[in-house]
Enzyme design. Structure first.
Site, PDB file in Angstrom:
ATOM      1  N   ASP A  99      16.261  21.274  -8.023  1.00 43.28           N
ATOM      2  CA  ASP A  99      17.169  20.532  -7.137  1.00 43.28           C
ATOM      3  C   ASP A  99      18.030  21.481  -6.302  1.00 43.28           C
ATOM      4  O   ASP A  99      18.628  22.415  -6.830  1.00 43.28           O
ATOM      5  CB  ASP A  99      18.060  19.618  -7.987  1.00 43.28           C
ATOM      6  CG  ASP A  99      18.622  18.466  -7.178  1.00 43.28           C
ATOM      7  OD1 ASP A  99      19.142  18.711  -6.074  1.00 43.28           O
ATOM      8  OD2 ASP A  99      18.552  17.313  -7.653  1.00 43.28           O
ATOM      9  N   THR A 136      19.491  13.842  -2.644  1.00 47.07           N
ATOM     10  CA  THR A 136      18.587  13.989  -3.790  1.00 47.07           C
ATOM     11  C   THR A 136      17.649  12.800  -4.008  1.00 47.07           C
ATOM     12  O   THR A 136      16.435  12.973  -4.088  1.00 47.07           O
ATOM     13  CB  THR A 136      19.416  14.229  -5.060  1.00 47.07           C
ATOM     14  OG1 THR A 136      20.192  15.410  -4.863  1.00 47.07           O
ATOM     15  CG2 THR A 136      18.527  14.407  -6.281  1.00 47.07           C
ATOM     16  N   ASP A 300      14.298  19.515  -3.236  1.00 47.96           N
ATOM     17  CA  ASP A 300      14.510  18.260  -2.507  1.00 47.96           C
ATOM     18  C   ASP A 300      15.276  18.460  -1.193  1.00 47.96           C
ATOM     19  O   ASP A 300      15.132  17.664  -0.271  1.00 47.96           O
ATOM     20  CB  ASP A 300      15.217  17.218  -3.401  1.00 47.96           C
ATOM     21  CG  ASP A 300      16.480  17.763  -4.050  1.00 47.96           C
ATOM     22  OD1 ASP A 300      16.721  18.995  -4.011  1.00 47.96           O
ATOM     23  OD2 ASP A 300      17.247  16.950  -4.611  1.00 47.96           O
ATOM     24  N   HIS A 301      16.068  19.509  -1.100  1.00 49.77           N
ATOM     25  CA  HIS A 301      16.888  19.766   0.101  1.00 49.77           C
ATOM     26  C   HIS A 301      17.514  21.138  -0.061  1.00 49.77           C
ATOM     27  O   HIS A 301      17.391  21.765  -1.123  1.00 49.77           O
ATOM     28  CB  HIS A 301      17.994  18.708   0.248  1.00 49.77           C
ATOM     29  CG  HIS A 301      18.783  18.535  -1.015  1.00 49.77           C
ATOM     30  ND1 HIS A 301      19.676  19.485  -1.461  1.00 49.77           N
ATOM     31  CD2 HIS A 301      18.755  17.572  -1.970  1.00 49.77           C
ATOM     32  CE1 HIS A 301      20.184  19.080  -2.621  1.00 49.77           C
ATOM     33  NE2 HIS A 301      19.634  17.929  -2.963  1.00 49.77           N
TER      34      HIS A 301
HETATM   35 ZN   LIG Z   1      19.304  17.270  -4.822  1.00 49.15          ZN
END
Ligand SMILES: [Zn+2]
Length: 480
Positions: A99, A136, A300-301
């Protein structure tokens, strides 16, 4: 009329035939002066031509070798290559998410295990592009459905809709539209396992989140335990073994929010993630399956620092329009506003724009407000009732707040326009279907759904990914 020409020819013939009038016999044995001159010129020309031809031949050969090398062997070549996917009896994909792994974090410190995957796999050279908003839940669910948030319904990490509110703990199927990969896999008569992933605990179609293969989210479970559990699935008989597995780590997002992307704490978190990738690789090696299993490492980012007091306060718009707190569904980095019934969203937008462009609102030029249907098409963030009527795009690293406060504003954030490079994340594909040491151009994460179904050779659901995308990233032969 032919005479002069005949004379000239004879004169030349004479000159060539009679170089030494004093010795005719010698003249017959020796080449004439003219012939000697001509021959030495000819030799010089021949030598020159030979050298030029030699140079051309050498250059051509070298070019041909270089071209062949780039075409068939070159790591960065995106074109034809001789390498083909290695046929695998039971293709298996492990989808790993770290993440908030901003693209470039892998260069902060030694990451021998991530480097190994990159060196022997295919990497998005300038990172993978998240969907908007770069949050997320919308992104994790786009990765597994191939759908934009307006299609899969998870338009933010939390939002009110109708008389209900979606939160990150909502597992009712009504929120989660589309068909996630675990549902697609089970629909095709195969098994899937999820060690955490947004949406994985939702019962959909054939997927009922079986306790042995679907872990309920618990952030306190050590990363090592998560990796070891995924590895244990390879001890199951082939008929019971999942062919698609997810593995999720909260880091380095957790640290990124706290300290921003440039703190040593991030470097430590990256080292830890790399260790976990090493644990996974070595575990698969011990089981003798590492080269046969496909690992997709994604994030995710990205993340951007917010420590520069780049703030915009909605209360500063009061001379033009009052925006009460209860109109605002989220402030930053995704500003979303739903005015009550009876108040025209377009009038609200017009007045906000007037204030923001007046030069009298601090940092006003760094917030652009839109009616959702007027948002740039590339954001794919218009066609859902769940998206509130007014959306604000905030300049990178800026934050919108209701009013001035003495709160310390320093840390990291994501959720901004997916065009910002800081929002990009990583993609590495390693396995029998991926070329070694290959770099591919950046692509959006909605392309991954078709990529996974192609690797697993299963029928997927309709989605927003490009049908031909897998052929641009996977080796030829993946489908045969
Ligand atoms: Zn995230």
């Amino acid at each position: 009329m032919a005479e002069p020409m005949g004379s000239a020819s004879l004169a030349i013939a004479k000159l060539e035939a009679d170089p030494d009038p004093n010795d005719q016999s010698t003249a017959l044995l020796q080449p004439s002066f003219a012939t000697r001159v001509f021959t030495s010129r000819q030799r010089a020309c021949s030598a020159l031509v030979f050298i030029v031809m030699l140079i051309i031949t050498c250059v051509s050969t070298a070019s041909a070798i270089a071209f062949a090398f780039l075409l068939f062997r070159g790591p960065n070549s995106g074109s034809l290559r001789l390498e083909r996917a290695r046929p695998i009896q039971n293709p298996t994909v492990i989808l790993v998410s770290s993440d908030g792994f901003r693209f470039g974090y892998q260069f902060k410190t030694q990451t021998p295990n991530i480097d190994r995957l990159t060196a022997n796999g295919t990497e998005a050279e300038a990172g993978m592009i998240p969907v908007f908003p770069t949050l997320t839940f919308p992104n994790h669910y786009s990765i597994v459905t191939g759908l934009y948030p307006c299609s899969h319904g998870i338009i933010s990490n939390g939002f009110p809709y109708g008389n209900d509110t979606f939160t990150m703990k909502s597992h009712e199927p009504k929120w989660w539209l589309g068909e996630p990969l675990w549902e697609t896999v089970t629909k095709n008569g195969l098994k899937a396992a999820t060690y955490f992933w947004p949406g994985s605990e939702v019962k959909k179609g054939n997927w009922d989140c079986p306790p042995s293969l679907c872990k309920k989210y618990d952030g306190s479970i050590p990363f090592e335990e998560r990796v070891d559990t995924v590895l244990s699935y390879f001890d199951l008989p082939v008929s019971d073994r999942p062919v698609f597995m997810t593995l999720y780590f909260e880091d380095p997002d957790h640290q990124g929010h706290k300290v921003g992307p440039d703190d040593p704490e991030i470097t430590e978190a990256i080292s830890m993630i790399d260790k976990m990738m090493g644990r996974l690789i070595q575990g698969l090696e011990r089981k003798g399956v590492f080269e046969d299993v496909t690992i997709l490492m994604v994030g995710d980012h990205g993340m951007v620092g917010t420590c520069d007091k780049k703030l915009i306060f909605l209360e500063d718009l009061a001379p033009w329009i009052e925006i009460p707190h209860d109109w605002v569904q989220s402030y930053s980095p995704l500003l979303s506003i739903r005015p009550p019934h009876g108040i025209s969203p377009s009038e609200v937008v017009a007045k906000m724009r007037e204030g923001l462009s007046s030069g009298k609102v601090k940092n006003g030029m760094y917030l652009k407000v839109y009616l959702k249907e007027d948002l740039p098409e590339r954001l794919h963030y218009s066609y859902s009732d769940r998206i509130p009527p007014i959306v604000g795009l905030i300049e990178e690293a800026y934050k919108v707040e209701q009013k001035t406060s003495k709160r310390q504003e320093c840390g990291g954030a994501h959720g901004y326009d997916n065009e910002f490079f800081s929002m990009r994340t990583i993609f590495i594909g390693h396995g029998p279907q991926f070329a070694k040491s290959r770099k591919v151009p950046s692509f959006m994460n909605v392309e991954l759904y078709n990529t996974v179904t192609s690797i697993l050779k299963i029928q997927g659901a309709p989605n927003n990914g490009t049908p031909s995308f897998p052929s641009t990233i996977l080796l030829p032969g993946t489908w045969s």
